[in-house]
Motif scaffolding. Structure first.
Motif, PDB file in Angstrom:
ATOM      1  N   ILE A  23       0.835  -1.204   0.000  1.00 36.29           N
ATOM      2  CA  ILE A  23       0.000   0.000   0.000  1.00 36.29           C
ATOM      3  C   ILE A  23       0.867   1.250   0.000  1.00 36.29           C
ATOM      4  O   ILE A  23       1.768   1.394   0.798  1.00 36.29           O
ATOM      5  CB  ILE A  23      -0.926   0.011   1.224  1.00 36.29           C
ATOM      6  N   THR A  24       0.574   2.157  -0.904  1.00 35.87           N
ATOM      7  CA  THR A  24       1.297   3.422  -0.940  1.00 35.87           C
ATOM      8  C   THR A  24       0.535   4.461  -0.140  1.00 35.87           C
ATOM      9  O   THR A  24      -0.677   4.369   0.027  1.00 35.87           O
ATOM     10  CB  THR A  24       1.445   3.921  -2.384  1.00 35.87           C
ATOM     11  N   SER A  25       1.209   5.480   0.333  1.00 33.88           N
ATOM     12  CA  SER A  25       0.569   6.500   1.155  1.00 33.88           C
ATOM     13  C   SER A  25      -0.006   7.609   0.300  1.00 33.88           C
ATOM     14  O   SER A  25       0.696   8.292  -0.421  1.00 33.88           O
ATOM     15  CB  SER A  25       1.580   7.101   2.129  1.00 33.88           C
ATOM     16  N   CYS A  26      -1.327   7.743   0.362  1.00 29.39           N
ATOM     17  CA  CYS A  26      -1.976   8.822  -0.381  1.00 29.39           C
ATOM     18  C   CYS A  26      -1.633  10.176   0.214  1.00 29.39           C
ATOM     19  O   CYS A  26      -1.647  11.185  -0.477  1.00 29.39           O
ATOM     20  CB  CYS A  26      -3.488   8.620  -0.363  1.00 29.39           C
ATOM     21  N   SER A  28       1.286  11.258   1.570  1.00 33.75           N
ATOM     22  CA  SER A  28       2.578  11.766   1.124  1.00 33.75           C
ATOM     23  C   SER A  28       2.555  12.147  -0.350  1.00 33.75           C
ATOM     24  O   SER A  28       3.290  13.016  -0.776  1.00 33.75           O
ATOM     25  CB  SER A  28       3.666  10.712   1.367  1.00 33.75           C
ATOM     26  N   TYR A 150      -6.193   4.693  -8.096  1.00 29.96           N
ATOM     27  CA  TYR A 150      -6.028   4.192  -6.742  1.00 29.96           C
ATOM     28  C   TYR A 150      -6.638   2.802  -6.620  1.00 29.96           C
ATOM     29  O   TYR A 150      -7.460   2.381  -7.436  1.00 29.96           O
ATOM     30  CB  TYR A 150      -6.684   5.134  -5.729  1.00 29.96           C
ATOM     31  N   ASP A 154      -5.864   1.595  -1.042  1.00 27.50           N
ATOM     32  CA  ASP A 154      -5.511   3.011  -0.901  1.00 27.50           C
ATOM     33  C   ASP A 154      -6.640   3.777  -0.219  1.00 27.50           C
ATOM     34  O   ASP A 154      -6.410   4.579   0.688  1.00 27.50           O
ATOM     35  CB  ASP A 154      -5.246   3.646  -2.271  1.00 27.50           C
ATOM     36  N   LYS A 157      -7.171   2.083   3.611  1.00 27.14           N
ATOM     37  CA  LYS A 157      -6.102   2.162   4.599  1.00 27.14           C
ATOM     38  C   LYS A 157      -5.357   3.486   4.592  1.00 27.14           C
ATOM     39  O   LYS A 157      -4.886   3.938   5.628  1.00 27.14           O
ATOM     40  CB  LYS A 157      -5.128   0.998   4.402  1.00 27.14           C
ATOM     41  N   SER A 158      -5.260   4.115   3.423  1.00 24.66           N
ATOM     42  CA  SER A 158      -4.502   5.368   3.354  1.00 24.66           C
ATOM     43  C   SER A 158      -5.386   6.601   3.481  1.00 24.66           C
ATOM     44  O   SER A 158      -4.882   7.713   3.544  1.00 24.66           O
ATOM     45  CB  SER A 158      -3.712   5.436   2.040  1.00 24.66           C
ATOM     46  N   LYS A 162      -7.310   6.421   8.304  1.00 21.68           N
ATOM     47  CA  LYS A 162      -6.543   7.523   8.873  1.00 21.68           C
ATOM     48  C   LYS A 162      -7.423   8.711   9.254  1.00 21.68           C
ATOM     49  O   LYS A 162      -6.982   9.591  10.000  1.00 21.68           O
ATOM     50  CB  LYS A 162      -5.456   7.961   7.895  1.00 21.68           C
TER      51      LYS A 162
END
Length: 267
Positions: A23-26, A28, A150, A154, A157-158, A162
């Motif tokens: 998973i990449t961070s949306c 950042s 996405y 994404d 979790k991102s 959060k």
């Protein structure tokens, strides 16, 4: 039996490790906007800025009161579902939106995209049958917001996790029997807090949990999958569940978790 249980546990471990690594961070990337609730802060609702009525019409037509979906019927209106997703794509959340509007946007986006994924892949027996093992379907980047793509992971979790309200776990639907049920109406900036509370209460008191023995409850694996989310707003999982439970769990109860059924939530 012990060997089978070990295999099931290992499958879950591999799945969540794969998600964590992929998973990449949306945040950042700066591509998606959302606000994080402060501890104890309520969702700010308002008259809805977006028009979710076309999606609400599809839900009321193809989702029953148990949250099961007539996927074959929905497939006949696949173009209408795609039009709604295109509408969301071109109306990304903005800094002047209330938190209620943001929650409604991302919950509807996740659920509508999941429905589209199922019918676009010929209505499989399980969402996990799409794109191979280790939960790859959740990493598939097919959700377009403006010019970016996405995945379901994404969005969940991102973004949603959060944002700081664990009720999202009862609002988003993964197209499976053990998931919280899909509602027959869309979330909006105006009704999102009310509907999230309704979804939480209905889920806790549904057959997805067994609270018949207050000393030995059997809870949905959702509480095992995301324990820290629930513990950010309550001292323990038991305390969180008891906020909504008609039958209260004893504070010192031994909690067991039910096996998750990934079968398609098809009517």
């Amino acid at each position: 039996m012990r060997f089978r249980e070990s295999v099931i546990i290992m499958k879950h471990v591999f799945y969540y490790v794969a998600l964590a690594l992929s998973i990449t961070s949306c945040v950042s990337s700066g591509n998606l906007y959302y606000e994080v609730l402060k501890k104890g802060e309520s969702i700010e609702t308002s008259t809805s800025l977006l028009d979710h009525s076309s999606y609400s019409d599809l839900l009321s037509k193809y989702v029953d009161q148990d949250g099961l979906v007539d996927y074959n019927g929905l497939k006949s209106q696949q173009s209408d579902l795609k039009s709604y997703l295109d509408y969301l794509s071109s109306h990304a959340p903005q800094a002047d939106w209330t938190t209620g509007e943001q929650f409604a946007y991302y919950i509807n986006l996740y659920n509508a995209a999941t429905l589209y994924l199922i019918i676009d892949n010929n209505i499989p027996a399980s969402i996990k049958d799409i794109d191979g093992p280790l939960g790859q379907v959740w990493l598939k980047e097919f959700i377009k917001i403006e010019e970016n793509q996405y995945s379901l992971a994404d969005i969940e979790k991102s973004v949603l996790q959060k944002m700081g309200d664990p009720r999202i776990h009862f609002a988003i639907n993964c197209a499976s029997y053990s998931c919280p049920k899909l509602l027959t109406t869309a979330y909006t900036g105006e009704n999102v807090d009310l509907l999230m509370d309704k979804a939480a209460r209905e889920f806790v008191n549904s057959s997805k949990n067994d609270l018949s023995d207050p000393n030995n409850p059997r809870l949905s694996s959702i509480f095992k999958f995301y324990p820290q989310d629930f513990k950010t707003v309550a001292p323990s999982i038991i305390d969180y569940v008891n906020q909504y439970a008609n039958t209260k769990i004893n504070p010192n109860a031994t909690v067991e978790y039910k096996e998750y059924d990934w079968s398609l939530n098809n009517q």
